[in-house]
Design a protein around this motif. Structure first.
Motif, PDB file in Angstrom:
ATOM      1  N   GLU A 239       0.790  -1.219   0.000  1.00 36.93           N
ATOM      2  CA  GLU A 239       0.000   0.000   0.000  1.00 36.93           C
ATOM      3  C   GLU A 239       0.830   1.280   0.000  1.00 36.93           C
ATOM      4  O   GLU A 239       0.416   2.299  -0.537  1.00 36.93           O
ATOM      5  N   ASP A 240       2.033   1.229   0.574  1.00 40.74           N
ATOM      6  CA  ASP A 240       2.865   2.436   0.580  1.00 40.74           C
ATOM      7  C   ASP A 240       4.323   2.138   0.246  1.00 40.74           C
ATOM      8  O   ASP A 240       5.179   3.013   0.379  1.00 40.74           O
ATOM      9  N   ASN A 241       4.597   0.913  -0.211  1.00 38.73           N
ATOM     10  CA  ASN A 241       5.946   0.498  -0.593  1.00 38.73           C
ATOM     11  C   ASN A 241       6.967   0.784   0.501  1.00 38.73           C
ATOM     12  O   ASN A 241       8.052   1.300   0.256  1.00 38.73           O
ATOM     13  N   THR A 242       6.610   0.432   1.734  1.00 39.15           N
ATOM     14  CA  THR A 242       7.532   0.551   2.859  1.00 39.15           C
ATOM     15  C   THR A 242       7.868  -0.842   3.367  1.00 39.15           C
ATOM     16  O   THR A 242       7.164  -1.813   3.086  1.00 39.15           O
ATOM     17  N   PHE A 243       8.934  -0.921   4.138  1.00 36.28           N
ATOM     18  CA  PHE A 243       9.299  -2.192   4.750  1.00 36.28           C
ATOM     19  C   PHE A 243       8.925  -2.236   6.230  1.00 36.28           C
ATOM     20  O   PHE A 243       8.701  -3.296   6.783  1.00 36.28           O
ATOM     21  N   ARG A 244       8.857  -1.063   6.864  1.00 31.76           N
ATOM     22  CA  ARG A 244       8.537  -0.935   8.280  1.00 31.76           C
ATOM     23  C   ARG A 244       9.522  -1.740   9.140  1.00 31.76           C
ATOM     24  O   ARG A 244       9.142  -2.674   9.855  1.00 31.76           O
ATOM     25  N   PRO A 245      10.781  -1.349   9.077  1.00 30.02           N
ATOM     26  CA  PRO A 245      11.832  -2.129   9.748  1.00 30.02           C
ATOM     27  C   PRO A 245      11.712  -2.170  11.260  1.00 30.02           C
ATOM     28  O   PRO A 245      12.218  -3.104  11.889  1.00 30.02           O
ATOM     29  N   GLN A 246      11.057  -1.183  11.868  1.00 33.73           N
ATOM     30  CA  GLN A 246      10.976  -1.120  13.319  1.00 33.73           C
ATOM     31  C   GLN A 246       9.730  -1.801  13.894  1.00 33.73           C
ATOM     32  O   GLN A 246       9.490  -1.744  15.094  1.00 33.73           O
ATOM     33  N   VAL A 247       8.954  -2.459  13.053  1.00 34.20           N
ATOM     34  CA  VAL A 247       7.776  -3.177  13.527  1.00 34.20           C
ATOM     35  C   VAL A 247       8.195  -4.544  14.055  1.00 34.20           C
ATOM     36  O   VAL A 247       9.021  -5.237  13.456  1.00 34.20           O
ATOM     37  N   ALA A 248       7.641  -4.935  15.192  1.00 33.71           N
ATOM     38  CA  ALA A 248       7.982  -6.229  15.784  1.00 33.71           C
ATOM     39  C   ALA A 248       7.390  -7.372  14.969  1.00 33.71           C
ATOM     40  O   ALA A 248       6.281  -7.274  14.434  1.00 33.71           O
ATOM     41  N   LEU A 249       8.135  -8.456  14.886  1.00 32.81           N
ATOM     42  CA  LEU A 249       7.690  -9.645  14.167  1.00 32.81           C
ATOM     43  C   LEU A 249       6.889 -10.526  15.117  1.00 32.81           C
ATOM     44  O   LEU A 249       7.202 -10.635  16.299  1.00 32.81           O
ATOM     45  N   THR A 250       5.858 -11.162  14.603  1.00 33.49           N
ATOM     46  CA  THR A 250       5.052 -12.056  15.428  1.00 33.49           C
ATOM     47  C   THR A 250       5.475 -13.510  15.221  1.00 33.49           C
ATOM     48  O   THR A 250       6.188 -13.844  14.274  1.00 33.49           O
ATOM     49  N   ARG A 251       4.993 -14.372  16.095  1.00 29.28           N
ATOM     50  CA  ARG A 251       5.374 -15.783  16.021  1.00 29.28           C
ATOM     51  C   ARG A 251       4.911 -16.436  14.720  1.00 29.28           C
ATOM     52  O   ARG A 251       5.640 -17.220  14.116  1.00 29.28           O
ATOM     53  N   GLU A 252       3.717 -16.120  14.276  1.00 28.14           N
ATOM     54  CA  GLU A 252       3.253 -16.729  13.035  1.00 28.14           C
ATOM     55  C   GLU A 252       3.973 -16.142  11.832  1.00 28.14           C
ATOM     56  O   GLU A 252       4.217 -16.827  10.838  1.00 28.14           O
ATOM     57  N   GLN A 253       4.335 -14.852  11.896  1.00 29.73           N
ATOM     58  CA  GLN A 253       5.121 -14.262  10.815  1.00 29.73           C
ATOM     59  C   GLN A 253       6.487 -14.933  10.717  1.00 29.73           C
ATOM     60  O   GLN A 253       6.991 -15.182   9.623  1.00 29.73           O
ATOM     61  N   LEU A 254       7.085 -15.209  11.874  1.00 29.57           N
ATOM     62  CA  LEU A 254       8.384 -15.868  11.869  1.00 29.57           C
ATOM     63  C   LEU A 254       8.291 -17.252  11.246  1.00 29.57           C
ATOM     64  O   LEU A 254       9.168 -17.652  10.469  1.00 29.57           O
ATOM     65  N   VAL A 255       7.240 -17.987  11.584  1.00 26.96           N
ATOM     66  CA  VAL A 255       7.049 -19.312  10.986  1.00 26.96           C
ATOM     67  C   VAL A 255       7.007 -19.195   9.466  1.00 26.96           C
ATOM     68  O   VAL A 255       7.679 -19.935   8.743  1.00 26.96           O
ATOM     69  N   SER A 256       6.225 -18.252   8.976  1.00 31.76           N
ATOM     70  CA  SER A 256       6.122 -18.053   7.531  1.00 31.76           C
ATOM     71  C   SER A 256       7.470 -17.679   6.934  1.00 31.76           C
ATOM     72  O   SER A 256       7.876 -18.208   5.884  1.00 31.76           O
ATOM     73  N   MET A 257       8.191 -16.812   7.617  1.00 27.37           N
ATOM     74  CA  MET A 257       9.473 -16.340   7.105  1.00 27.37           C
ATOM     75  C   MET A 257      10.486 -17.471   6.983  1.00 27.37           C
ATOM     76  O   MET A 257      11.147 -17.620   5.946  1.00 27.37           O
ATOM     77  N   VAL A 258      10.619 -18.289   8.035  1.00 28.17           N
ATOM     78  CA  VAL A 258      11.654 -19.326   7.993  1.00 28.17           C
ATOM     79  C   VAL A 258      11.301 -20.428   6.987  1.00 28.17           C
ATOM     80  O   VAL A 258      12.190 -20.984   6.336  1.00 28.17           O
TER      81      VAL A 258
END
Length: 408
Positions: A239-258
């Protein structure tokens, strides 16, 4: 003068609360909530008693006649509440005690059960909801740094937001710190690190808008973020082409990422189910977007739940927990290549000054020697901050280092 006024107001609110005769259940049923523009609210940690303690102030920008606060710096963000220097009537709103703000979770007020407090913990100021009777707590946000010299901005954890109380459809001045998850899922024993939070959006596949984000240009992890996005296991926000580097990652996001990262391991053939017929954990609905990935990660010993049988998918991942998952991911990645699952050091381990006696001390040291997957906060100093939330920038960089190390 500001501090003494704040303390008098807090004392008065406490006295008023002690005379309340409504039961918790009937009180919770009285009110509703209304969403608000999050940019027009700020939670502030205000030092008092010589800086040894902090109180919560919530400020609302009601009109645009003049700004109600000014922000500067980072880790923590310094806040100058400008409303104290002019007549803010009709321009700014402020809530300084339980009469003005409270917690609402799962559609219910829990202000009579959980009081809002700011505590010092692991080099940080943490905003908690505390139930002294049941000895439980809910983590709501952090300042991402600690100071006793000035007011600091409290960054709400993902899933937490400001809202307004309503009564019979009428919007009141009372401010909620609100979360849609249930109290059962959010509450943890007193003294626990982290707290329940809800993920604002799942990790998305890469957008076609490129891998350069304006909000990472000065980020220490910018280059690794670009590589992670190019590899396809993390993405920006369309929606705004940002990465939002300072946003905390959640447990389910981490699962998806790895899982997405492990697909880059040579010879990997990861087939995820399109759905699951039952809950992987009692607090993960089978219909939740992350349920198939959580089930797969559970079956392959990459993640595990808590002792109470929950997974807390929307809870932010601490930096220590990130290391635990990345170690298991590296071990699984080695098996994908037909190698011994044990990970071998690629260099010397880092001696962190703040991990001794921590449950993850050994594995953090191990992951620091493994392609420097574990590294100091923002790559500066010798502190790891194991209980701090793992932010998107470091999580992307650490995951990239892990998968590259497996590939090597």
């Amino acid at each position: 003068m500001k501090t003494s006024f704040l303390l008098k107001i807090t004392a008065a609110a406490t006295a008023a609360l002690s005379t309340l005769t409504l039961s918790t259940a009937s009180f919770a049923a009285l009110f509703g909530q209304r969403s608000v523009n999050q940019d027009r609210f700020i939670a502030i940690a205000q030092p008092y008693a010589g800086g040894s303690s902090h109180a919560l102030l919530i400020v609302e920008q009601i009109s645009d006649a003049r700004p109600c606060w000014r922000e500067s710096g980072s880790s923590p963000v310094k806040v100058d509440p400008l409303l104290f220097s002019f007549d803010f009537t009709g321009i700014c709103g402020r809530s300084m005690d339980s009469n003005g703000h409270s917690i609402r979770v799962g559609g219910e007020d829990v202000g009579l059960q959980y009081s809002l407090r700011i505590v010092r913990r692991d080099g940080d100021l943490v905003l908690l909801g505390v139930n002294d009777r049941e000895r439980t707590e809910i983590e709501i946000g952090r300042t991402n740094g600690i100071t006793s010299a000035y007011d600091s901005k409290i960054q709400l954890n993902p899933g937490w937001s400001f809202a307004k109380r309503t009564y019979n459809g009428k919007v009141l001045g009372h401010v909620y710190l609100a979360n849609n998850q249930s109290l059962t899922a959010l509450a943890r024993p007193r003294g626990s690190s982290g707290g329940g939070i809800i993920d604002p959006a799942p990790v998305e596949p890469p957008s076609s808008g490129g891998t350069t984000f304006a909000d990472i240009r000065n980020d220490v992890y910018a280059n690794e973020i670009e590589q992670a996005v190019a590899m396809g296991f993390v993405a920006g926000f369309r929606e705004d082409n940002t990465f939002r580097p300072q946003v905390a990652l959640t447990r389910e996001q981490l699962v998806s990422m790895v899982i997405e990262a492990l697909k880059n391991v040579p010879g990997a053939n990861i087939n995820l189910p399109s759905g699951v017929s039952s809950r992987p954990y009692y607090d993960v609905e089978a219909s939740r977007w992350s349920a198939p990935k959580i089930e797969w990660a559970k079956q392959n010993n990459i993640v595990s739940g808590y002792q109470d049988g929950s997974f807390r998918p929307a809870q932010s991942v601490t930096r220590a927990e990130l290391m635990a998952v990345l170690r298991r991911s590296a071990e699984f990645g080695n098996t994908l290549r037909g190698a011994n699952p044990s990970i071998n050091p690629t260099g010397s381990s880092t001696v962190f000054s703040d991990t001794q006696n921590h449950w993850a001390d050994s594995l953090i040291g191990q992951m620091s020697a493994y392609c420097q997957v574990a590294s100091p906060l923002n790559e500066v100093g010798n502190r790891f901050y194991p209980n701090n939330p793992a932010l998107r920038n470091y999580a992307a960089a650490a995951t990239l280092r892990m998968v590259n190390c497996v590939k090597q």
